[in-house]
Design a protein around this motif. Structure first.
Motif, short mmCIF file in Angstrom:
data_model
loop_
_atom_site.label_atom_id
_atom_site.label_comp_id
_atom_site.label_asym_id
_atom_site.label_seq_id
_atom_site.Cartn_x
_atom_site.Cartn_y
_atom_site.Cartn_z
N SER A 212 0.81 -1.22 0.00
CA SER A 212 0.00 0.00 0.00
C SER A 212 0.84 1.27 0.00
O SER A 212 0.29 2.37 0.11
N SER A 213 2.16 1.13 -0.12
CA SER A 213 3.06 2.28 -0.13
C SER A 213 3.68 2.45 -1.51
O SER A 213 3.71 1.51 -2.31
N ALA A 214 4.19 3.64 -1.78
CA ALA A 214 4.91 3.89 -3.03
C ALA A 214 6.23 3.13 -3.01
O ALA A 214 6.75 2.78 -1.94
N PRO A 215 6.82 2.83 -4.18
CA PRO A 215 8.09 2.11 -4.22
C PRO A 215 9.16 2.81 -3.40
O PRO A 215 9.28 4.03 -3.42
N ASP A 216 9.96 2.00 -2.69
CA ASP A 216 10.99 2.51 -1.79
C ASP A 216 12.13 1.50 -1.75
O ASP A 216 11.93 0.32 -2.01
N ASP A 217 13.32 1.97 -1.40
CA ASP A 217 14.49 1.08 -1.36
C ASP A 217 14.67 0.36 -0.02
O ASP A 217 15.53 -0.51 0.09
N SER A 218 13.86 0.72 0.98
CA SER A 218 14.15 0.18 2.31
C SER A 218 12.96 -0.40 3.04
O SER A 218 13.14 -1.14 4.01
N VAL A 219 11.72 -0.11 2.61
CA VAL A 219 10.55 -0.51 3.40
C VAL A 219 9.37 -0.82 2.49
O VAL A 219 9.23 -0.23 1.42
N TYR A 220 8.53 -1.76 2.94
CA TYR A 220 7.23 -2.02 2.33
C TYR A 220 6.17 -1.77 3.38
O TYR A 220 6.42 -1.91 4.59
N ARG A 221 4.97 -1.46 2.93
CA ARG A 221 3.83 -1.36 3.84
C ARG A 221 2.69 -2.20 3.29
O ARG A 221 2.37 -2.12 2.10
N ILE A 222 2.09 -3.01 4.14
CA ILE A 222 0.84 -3.70 3.80
C ILE A 222 -0.24 -3.19 4.74
O ILE A 222 0.04 -2.77 5.86
N SER A 223 -1.47 -3.21 4.27
CA SER A 223 -2.60 -2.73 5.08
C SER A 223 -3.67 -3.81 5.05
O SER A 223 -4.21 -4.13 3.99
N VAL A 224 -3.97 -4.37 6.20
CA VAL A 224 -4.76 -5.60 6.29
C VAL A 224 -6.08 -5.33 7.00
O VAL A 224 -6.11 -4.74 8.08
N ARG A 225 -7.17 -5.76 6.36
CA ARG A 225 -8.48 -5.68 7.01
C ARG A 225 -8.71 -6.90 7.91
O ARG A 225 -8.46 -8.04 7.49
N ARG A 226 -9.15 -6.63 9.11
CA ARG A 226 -9.46 -7.74 10.02
C ARG A 226 -10.79 -8.36 9.62
O ARG A 226 -11.83 -7.69 9.57
N ILE A 227 -10.75 -9.64 9.30
CA ILE A 227 -11.95 -10.37 8.89
C ILE A 227 -12.41 -11.23 10.06
O ILE A 227 -11.60 -11.98 10.64
N GLU A 228 -13.67 -11.13 10.43
CA GLU A 228 -14.18 -11.91 11.55
C GLU A 228 -13.98 -13.40 11.28
O GLU A 228 -14.43 -13.94 10.27
N GLY A 229 -13.25 -14.06 12.15
CA GLY A 229 -12.96 -15.47 11.98
C GLY A 229 -11.81 -15.76 11.05
O GLY A 229 -11.49 -16.93 10.80
N GLY A 230 -11.18 -14.72 10.51
CA GLY A 230 -10.05 -14.91 9.62
C GLY A 230 -8.81 -15.36 10.38
O GLY A 230 -8.34 -14.65 11.27
N VAL A 231 -8.30 -16.53 10.04
CA VAL A 231 -7.17 -17.10 10.78
C VAL A 231 -5.98 -16.14 10.80
O VAL A 231 -5.42 -15.82 11.85
N VAL A 232 -5.57 -15.66 9.63
CA VAL A 232 -4.36 -14.85 9.55
C VAL A 232 -4.64 -13.39 9.90
O VAL A 232 -3.88 -12.76 10.64
N SER A 233 -5.72 -12.83 9.39
CA SER A 233 -5.99 -11.41 9.68
C SER A 233 -6.21 -11.18 11.17
O SER A 233 -5.75 -10.19 11.73
N ASP A 234 -6.91 -12.10 11.84
CA ASP A 234 -7.10 -11.99 13.29
C ASP A 234 -5.75 -12.01 14.01
O ASP A 234 -5.49 -11.22 14.92
N TRP A 235 -4.89 -12.94 13.59
CA TRP A 235 -3.58 -13.08 14.23
C TRP A 235 -2.72 -11.84 14.00
O TRP A 235 -2.07 -11.34 14.93
#
Length: 401
Positions: A212-235
């Protein structure tokens, strides 16, 4: 390059189209049942897409499309590219393909019974390896490009969560930096990262999340929606804090930004994540195109990145419309460059916004994308100017086509 299929094989595959139309989902469901019985192969898949049937449906559509176009497989280039990018993100290797061949041919025989003659199974074996060789070749090219790129890598690389930010009541961002302190490969806006995760109580999991971020040489950003009962998103929301290490593969995906004189970004819900990367990239360009950003969400509380986009709109850099389907403001409230709308984004409203020569990038739930794509085509926008991204498998027949 894969050797062309012979006429007899192509004729047999074409003759199988009616059987695939009637039994394709049963075949792919059985195929995955066989594949997932092998623990070494099971760990390569997103099991949640098996539970809801999404992955078998997506594969059934892909197999049917392949059979229908067996005489001219070149028209499936976009589908092949999407599959290859997905495979690279999950670190699929040539040695995994024989397992799939065995499971697919076994499933065809199991579902079709006596109708699956040795001649038919032989033809499908040849057709499978023809496509597999194309994918293996393309995946090799992508792996080599990743390895050669500045900051690039192949395989799973450890990253640390450097920062987490609550973007809305349902979405949290995670900024990721490599634990080795070295640069990272600059992604193409719209691409995703794949993760190999060990979730307590659920074992090994695989997930893809758009950057969810512009290209960069040092960092990435992800933006995750919490899904009710979602194994990974809840964690992720409950347990992954700053300092947590995650295994990540290099950026992948074919939903990528290309320059055009006019661009419309069109999203719903958490579908905005790849478009945020595109938006910030365009804002950082010296000669940004005419840009319209349209977003649909439930309420102001579920609107991630709302203040950021409003700041850009207030500065006159973009045109911005946001639709609230619940707890809506009075209709058509204009606030410093942002127009707020009550209710759903309608086809009639979108048709009135079409820009001649514009390119459209769309991401959101399948029903939303299906409606938006159909509306744009009805308004005369050529198909090549409409780009969209699936979250998960391409299990919608109209969109997959």
């Amino acid at each position: 390059m894969a050797a062309p299929l012979d006429d007899k094989t192509r004729a047999i595959i074409t003759a199988c189209v009616p059987a695939l139309e009637g039994h394709g989902l049963a075949i792919t469901t059985e195929m995955y049942r066989r594949l997932l019985a092998n623990p070494a192969i099971r760990d390569l898949f997103n099991i949640s897409h098996q539970k809801d049937g999404e992955q078998p449906r997506a594969l059934a559509l892909a197999v049917l499309a392949y059979a229908r176009h067996i005489n001219d497989p070149g028209v499936l280039g976009a589908m092949v590219e999407r599959i290859a990018e997905k495979h690279v993100g999950l670190n699929i290797l040539p040695e995994h393909y024989p397992y799939v061949a065995e499971a697919l041919l076994g499933a065809i025989g199991h579902v079709l019974g006596d109708a699956a003659t040795p001649e038919i199974l032989d033809a499908w074996g040849k057709a499978y390896w023809f496509l597999a060789d194309i994918l293996i070749g393309r995946e090799k090219e992508i792996y080599e490009a990743h390895e050669a790129a500045p900051g690039g890598w192949v395989g799973w690389r450890p990253f640390r969560v450097a920062r987490r930010v609550r973007e809305s009541e349902t979405v949290t961002s995670f900024e990721l930096v490599p634990t080795d302190g070295q640069p990272v490969m600059r992604h193409q806006p719209g691409q995703y990262l794949s993760f190999r995760l060990d979730v307590p109580g659920h074992g090994s999991q695989r997930r893809n999340y758009s950057i969810s971020s512009a290209p960069d040489d040092s960092v990435y950003r992800i933006s995750v929606r919490r899904i009710e009962g979602g194994v990974v998103s809840d964690w992720l929301h409950a347990s992954v804090d700053e300092g947590t290490e995650l295994l990540v593969s290099a950026p992948a995906g074919d939903f990528v930004l290309e320059q055009a004189p006019a661009i419309t970004l069109l999203s719903a819900g958490v579908g905005l994540t790849p478009l945020m990367s595109m938006l910030d990239t365009l804002m950082g360009a010296g000669n940004a195109p005419a840009l319209h950003y349209i977003h649909a969400t439930r309420t102001p509380q579920t609107e991630a990145f709302g203040s950021h986009v409003r700041t850009l709109a207030a500065g006159g850099r973009i045109r911005h419309d946001v639709f609230y389907s619940r707890e809506t403001p009075a209709d058509d409230v204009v606030d410093a460059g942002t127009t707020q709308h009550a209710g759903h984004l309608t086809p009639e409203w979108l048709k009135a916004q079409v820009q001649p020569g514009g390119v459209y990038y769309i991401c959101g739930p399948d029903a939303f994308m299906r409606s938006m794509v159909a509306t744009l085509k009805e308004a005369g926008v050529p198909g090549k100017a409409i780009r969209f991204e699936f979250f998960g498998s391409a299990a919608d027949a109209e969109l997959a086509a």
